[in-house]
Design a protein around this motif. Sequence first.
Motif, PDB file in Angstrom:
ATOM      1  N   ARG A 269       0.830  -1.192   0.000  1.00  0.00           N
ATOM      2  CA  ARG A 269       0.000   0.000   0.000  1.00  0.00           C
ATOM      3  C   ARG A 269       0.874   1.255   0.000  1.00  0.00           C
ATOM      4  N   TYR A 270       0.428   2.241  -0.752  1.00  0.00           N
ATOM      5  CA  TYR A 270       1.136   3.510  -0.849  1.00  0.00           C
ATOM      6  C   TYR A 270       0.288   4.597  -0.205  1.00  0.00           C
ATOM      7  N   GLN A 271       0.905   5.403   0.642  1.00  0.00           N
ATOM      8  CA  GLN A 271       0.174   6.525   1.238  1.00  0.00           C
ATOM      9  C   GLN A 271       0.254   7.744   0.324  1.00  0.00           C
ATOM     10  N   LEU A 272      -0.879   8.326   0.007  1.00  0.00           N
ATOM     11  CA  LEU A 272      -0.961   9.509  -0.837  1.00  0.00           C
ATOM     12  C   LEU A 272      -1.378  10.706  -0.002  1.00  0.00           C
ATOM     13  N   GLN A 273      -0.809  11.865  -0.288  1.00  0.00           N
ATOM     14  CA  GLN A 273      -1.070  13.086   0.472  1.00  0.00           C
ATOM     15  C   GLN A 273      -1.824  14.094  -0.389  1.00  0.00           C
ATOM     16  N   HIS A 274      -2.780  14.780   0.225  1.00  0.00           N
ATOM     17  CA  HIS A 274      -3.390  15.912  -0.466  1.00  0.00           C
ATOM     18  C   HIS A 274      -2.308  16.957  -0.744  1.00  0.00           C
ATOM     19  N   GLY A 275      -2.473  17.690  -1.829  1.00  0.00           N
ATOM     20  CA  GLY A 275      -1.497  18.716  -2.188  1.00  0.00           C
ATOM     21  C   GLY A 275      -0.374  18.199  -3.063  1.00  0.00           C
ATOM     22  N   LYS A 276      -0.438  16.902  -3.416  1.00  0.00           N
ATOM     23  CA  LYS A 276       0.571  16.313  -4.300  1.00  0.00           C
ATOM     24  C   LYS A 276      -0.123  15.542  -5.410  1.00  0.00           C
ATOM     25  N   ASP A 277       0.566  15.414  -6.537  1.00  0.00           N
ATOM     26  CA  ASP A 277       0.078  14.593  -7.641  1.00  0.00           C
ATOM     27  C   ASP A 277       0.997  13.375  -7.790  1.00  0.00           C
ATOM     28  N   TYR A 278       0.444  12.295  -8.352  1.00  0.00           N
ATOM     29  CA  TYR A 278       1.180  11.039  -8.415  1.00  0.00           C
ATOM     30  C   TYR A 278       1.067  10.408  -9.804  1.00  0.00           C
ATOM     31  N   ALA A 279       2.072   9.618 -10.133  1.00  0.00           N
ATOM     32  CA  ALA A 279       2.085   8.881 -11.396  1.00  0.00           C
ATOM     33  C   ALA A 279       2.349   7.410 -11.106  1.00  0.00           C
ATOM     34  N   ILE A 280       1.686   6.556 -11.841  1.00  0.00           N
ATOM     35  CA  ILE A 280       1.923   5.115 -11.787  1.00  0.00           C
ATOM     36  C   ILE A 280       2.721   4.733 -13.031  1.00  0.00           C
ATOM     37  N   ILE A 281       3.906   4.207 -12.805  1.00  0.00           N
ATOM     38  CA  ILE A 281       4.791   3.877 -13.925  1.00  0.00           C
ATOM     39  C   ILE A 281       5.345   2.462 -13.751  1.00  0.00           C
ATOM     40  N   TRP A 282       5.823   1.893 -14.853  1.00  0.00           N
ATOM     41  CA  TRP A 282       6.430   0.561 -14.807  1.00  0.00           C
ATOM     42  C   TRP A 282       7.923   0.711 -14.565  1.00  0.00           C
TER      43      TRP A 282
END
Length: 295
Positions: A269-282
């Motif tokens: 599991r990955y924790q995500l924070q408000h105020g940031k954007d994320y990318a899913i990559i291989w």
Amino acid sequence: MKLLFLLIGMFVSQFVAAQRINQCGFIIPPPGTQSNFTSVYEAGNYVNQMLDSINWQENFNIREQNGINNAYATIIRNQRYIVYDNNFLENLDAYAKTKWASLSVMAHEMGHHYRNHVVSSSGSTPAKEIEADYFSGYVMAKMGAGLNEALAAMQNIASERGSNTHPAKANRLEAITKGWNYAKGNSQPENNSNPASPPQPQQNPPPGSNDASWIYLYLYGNSEMTVYLSDDNKSFTAAPLKTTQPFVFKFEIYNYGWLSFSNTANAKRYQLQHGKDYAIIWSRRSNSWIVTVVP
């Protein structure tokens, strides 16, 4: 184990001098000479029944605090709590002459958690109390209470007059009745809000929103993918991702939440924070999908 419950709210009104009022404006029920409702305060059984009745997978911490003549919902160190005065609730049941009185108070406070009122900085408002009352009526019906039983607590201890934080008794009784009727299939949901649908991460911000708390989740790959998002790291909701556009959302309970590639107990599991954007990559190095912050 004595039971944990929640208070229904804070009302300001005038009562005759013989009646005692708590800090939330409720009439404090007189001590009962005999209580037949001790079993009501076996917390786990009743809380689990309520959660099961609406299919809400959530855990509550329970704290007994006698002497406060009250009960309330709160969050302590990011954990949901219901704090209650056991004597207050036992006296309420004796005063209302039904065990459903304390259960409806519990359902009301659970409604504040369900609607995430306790994470708001605005405090109590009439609108929030009406939502929690509606929720209470809904849950009481699901638990098997009759309408009069669902109304018993509010009928006996609520303020006749409203205030800037709490509605008047008549409005609250109406909200409980509407929730009860909806659970029985007698009416449409209030404000198109179905209490049987647990809170989920919100998707898509308003057009042109500049709110930085919204998270943009990008997928860099050749095909679509489904990931799982959670507000509490326990219950996960499927989120379909496309390669052509970001998945935009925010978490409901805290300013962070979790993402998993699989809806299984042992999945990373990955924790995500408000105020940031994320990318899913291989990642060719780990030969797996990873989540990374977008600079």
